[in-house]
Design a protein around this motif. Sequence first.
Motif, PDB file in Angstrom:
ATOM      1  N   ARG A 170       0.819  -1.208   0.000  1.00  0.00           N
ATOM      2  CA  ARG A 170       0.000   0.000   0.000  1.00  0.00           C
ATOM      3  C   ARG A 170       0.855   1.261   0.000  1.00  0.00           C
ATOM      4  O   ARG A 170       0.481   2.286  -0.552  1.00  0.00           O
ATOM      5  N   SER A 171       2.026   1.187   0.682  1.00  0.00           N
ATOM      6  CA  SER A 171       2.867   2.387   0.802  1.00  0.00           C
ATOM      7  C   SER A 171       3.469   2.804  -0.537  1.00  0.00           C
ATOM      8  O   SER A 171       3.847   3.952  -0.714  1.00  0.00           O
ATOM      9  N   THR A 172       3.575   1.880  -1.436  1.00  0.00           N
ATOM     10  CA  THR A 172       4.190   2.185  -2.730  1.00  0.00           C
ATOM     11  C   THR A 172       3.231   1.967  -3.897  1.00  0.00           C
ATOM     12  O   THR A 172       3.634   1.997  -5.035  1.00  0.00           O
ATOM     13  N   SER A 173       1.970   1.730  -3.640  1.00  0.00           N
ATOM     14  CA  SER A 173       1.037   1.373  -4.710  1.00  0.00           C
ATOM     15  C   SER A 173       0.862   2.519  -5.710  1.00  0.00           C
ATOM     16  O   SER A 173       0.790   2.280  -6.914  1.00  0.00           O
ATOM     17  N   THR A 174       0.792   3.783  -5.220  1.00  0.00           N
ATOM     18  CA  THR A 174       0.603   4.908  -6.131  1.00  0.00           C
ATOM     19  C   THR A 174       1.801   5.080  -7.047  1.00  0.00           C
ATOM     20  O   THR A 174       1.664   5.252  -8.265  1.00  0.00           O
ATOM     21  N   ARG A 175       2.971   5.023  -6.469  1.00  0.00           N
ATOM     22  CA  ARG A 175       4.193   5.150  -7.268  1.00  0.00           C
ATOM     23  C   ARG A 175       4.335   3.984  -8.232  1.00  0.00           C
ATOM     24  O   ARG A 175       4.693   4.167  -9.403  1.00  0.00           O
ATOM     25  N   TYR A 176       4.002   2.817  -7.752  1.00  0.00           N
ATOM     26  CA  TYR A 176       4.088   1.624  -8.595  1.00  0.00           C
ATOM     27  C   TYR A 176       3.108   1.722  -9.765  1.00  0.00           C
ATOM     28  O   TYR A 176       3.468   1.413 -10.910  1.00  0.00           O
ATOM     29  N   GLN A 177       1.895   2.119  -9.486  1.00  0.00           N
ATOM     30  CA  GLN A 177       0.896   2.206 -10.540  1.00  0.00           C
ATOM     31  C   GLN A 177       1.280   3.246 -11.606  1.00  0.00           C
ATOM     32  O   GLN A 177       1.082   3.022 -12.805  1.00  0.00           O
ATOM     33  N   ARG A 178       1.817   4.384 -11.152  1.00  0.00           N
ATOM     34  CA  ARG A 178       2.224   5.405 -12.105  1.00  0.00           C
ATOM     35  C   ARG A 178       3.361   4.908 -12.991  1.00  0.00           C
ATOM     36  O   ARG A 178       3.336   5.067 -14.219  1.00  0.00           O
ATOM     37  N   ARG A 179       4.355   4.286 -12.378  1.00  0.00           N
ATOM     38  CA  ARG A 179       5.489   3.775 -13.151  1.00  0.00           C
ATOM     39  C   ARG A 179       5.077   2.616 -14.055  1.00  0.00           C
ATOM     40  O   ARG A 179       5.509   2.520 -15.208  1.00  0.00           O
ATOM     41  N   ASN A 180       4.202   1.772 -13.539  1.00  0.00           N
ATOM     42  CA  ASN A 180       3.731   0.639 -14.338  1.00  0.00           C
ATOM     43  C   ASN A 180       2.928   1.118 -15.546  1.00  0.00           C
ATOM     44  O   ASN A 180       3.025   0.553 -16.642  1.00  0.00           O
ATOM     45  N   ALA A 181       2.127   2.188 -15.360  1.00  0.00           N
ATOM     46  CA  ALA A 181       1.348   2.742 -16.469  1.00  0.00           C
ATOM     47  C   ALA A 181       2.270   3.322 -17.551  1.00  0.00           C
ATOM     48  O   ALA A 181       2.005   3.177 -18.755  1.00  0.00           O
ATOM     49  N   GLU A 182       3.356   3.961 -17.128  1.00  0.00           N
ATOM     50  CA  GLU A 182       4.307   4.507 -18.090  1.00  0.00           C
ATOM     51  C   GLU A 182       4.956   3.398 -18.903  1.00  0.00           C
ATOM     52  O   GLU A 182       5.101   3.509 -20.130  1.00  0.00           O
ATOM     53  N   LEU A 183       5.320   2.314 -18.239  1.00  0.00           N
ATOM     54  CA  LEU A 183       5.948   1.196 -18.945  1.00  0.00           C
ATOM     55  C   LEU A 183       4.954   0.485 -19.857  1.00  0.00           C
ATOM     56  O   LEU A 183       5.323   0.023 -20.948  1.00  0.00           O
ATOM     57  N   GLU A 184       3.695   0.386 -19.433  1.00  0.00           N
ATOM     58  CA  GLU A 184       2.673  -0.217 -20.287  1.00  0.00           C
ATOM     59  C   GLU A 184       2.474   0.600 -21.567  1.00  0.00           C
ATOM     60  O   GLU A 184       2.328   0.032 -22.655  1.00  0.00           O
TER      61      GLU A 184
END
Length: 487
Positions: free
Chosen positions: A207-221
């Motif tokens: 949960r602590s990194t979900s926002t950062r992870y989602q943003r970075r994952n969206a960029e890579l997608e």
Amino acid sequence: MALSFTLAAGWIPFVVVLVLTLLFSAIYIRYYMSKYDSELSTTLTAIFALTVTLLTSDLVPVDIFLVSFMKNQDGTFKDWAKDNSTRNSLEDSVLYAYYSVLSLCRAFVPTKSVPSSNSTEWIKIKGLFEGLASNGGEDALSFVICVFSLLGMLGLITYTAYGMSALPMELVAGRKSTKKERMAVQSNRSNVESHRETIRAKYGLSRSTSTRYQRRNAELEEQERQLARQERHLAASENSWCQKCLTLLRPFEIVLGVVCFLLALLVFISLLLTNIDKAMNSLGYKFGFALPHRHLPNPIDIVLVFCQKLFPLDYILMTGVTVYFVLCSMTGVCRIGIWFFWIRMYKVRPRRTMPQGLLMFCMILMFLVLAINVVIYELTPQYSSFGSQHYLVNTTGLGNSTVTSLEPCSTDASSENCTITRMALLLTRFFYKMWFFGAAYYVCTWAFLGTFLLGFVIVLCRGRRSAIQGEVDSDDFDESDDELLHA
């Protein structure tokens, strides 16, 4: 009979060019028009606008041919052209043609009384233009044309100068190998997938990194989606018959690139020498840097004047120079795009250009062609003004004997001895009346030369183009690929 032959020799090639221009405009617009957002009215308007724009520049060779064909090589007028009224009538036909393509709407909205109803439509238009000359309307129209030409010079500095640098270099360098580029895209796609797996393993669903992870994952997608689309287009291009044919034509592309480079070099040298000549020998800025006599050699001007002895070689060369300027302008707009200051409004891309973008493209090209006519005059001052005309000059020699010599026509000659083209007349006459425009064109020509050199540096630094340049963009939607790849 001779007059009819002259009109036919001058205007029949123009009619042929008109038909070819119409076909080219239709193919060009359909090639760039978006397959998903096109309208019949917009397409027809763009084709008509592009055709009229290109025909404006096609009138210049006709204008020059008519004034040159009036004289013999010994400096005397031909029998049919000895009457000054006949010469003026012939040249006025070109003047009316200039007004028709530049003021098409104005020609059908007269403000003065119309000629009698039994006259032909052409006589009505002719009467309107004669009225313009008598009431000062011609000066007003010249002022508007000069303002538009000045705006076109700004576009010429941006688009045409870069296009003149990019076109020959891109033809010589060619595109990247489709196979090698596809392999490079596959490698990049694998790296992106590996990076996604690494991030997923590192962050998981904490949960602590979900926002950062989602943003970075969206960029890579998004990056992976873009690479996948590039790979599909490259694979389709690699297997297409068109690509194989282009590979066979590669030697001709290199030769064409070398020819375009040499022509660009000649244009640069000729404009540079003309500007230097103006700086040293012109009448100054208060006369629009008008140059009554040429002192420095001008390669293109000299070649065209000489080739006029071998009609229609000069006609073909002059048309080729004009077409080259137009193609460089088109190339520049396609490569740079349409901007409003720092905001990019439209991209000009094959089968994906928005209708509004094509209309803006045609409008920009209209301004550019007006400026191209000015540059053609700067590029070939003697040929564009008098063609290959000469006139007889009587001078007093030793013992008060009269010596007759044959001199090239210039502004020193009277209208009884030489006939100036209507394009040069419109420009020079207004330069004398309002010097600001002539001075502004002179300064813009220096800026054009500077941008031309800068464009070569930019093209060399960018290297070879992608094999699918213009086909894939981040703004595209995935569903459009299937239709384009199977079109």
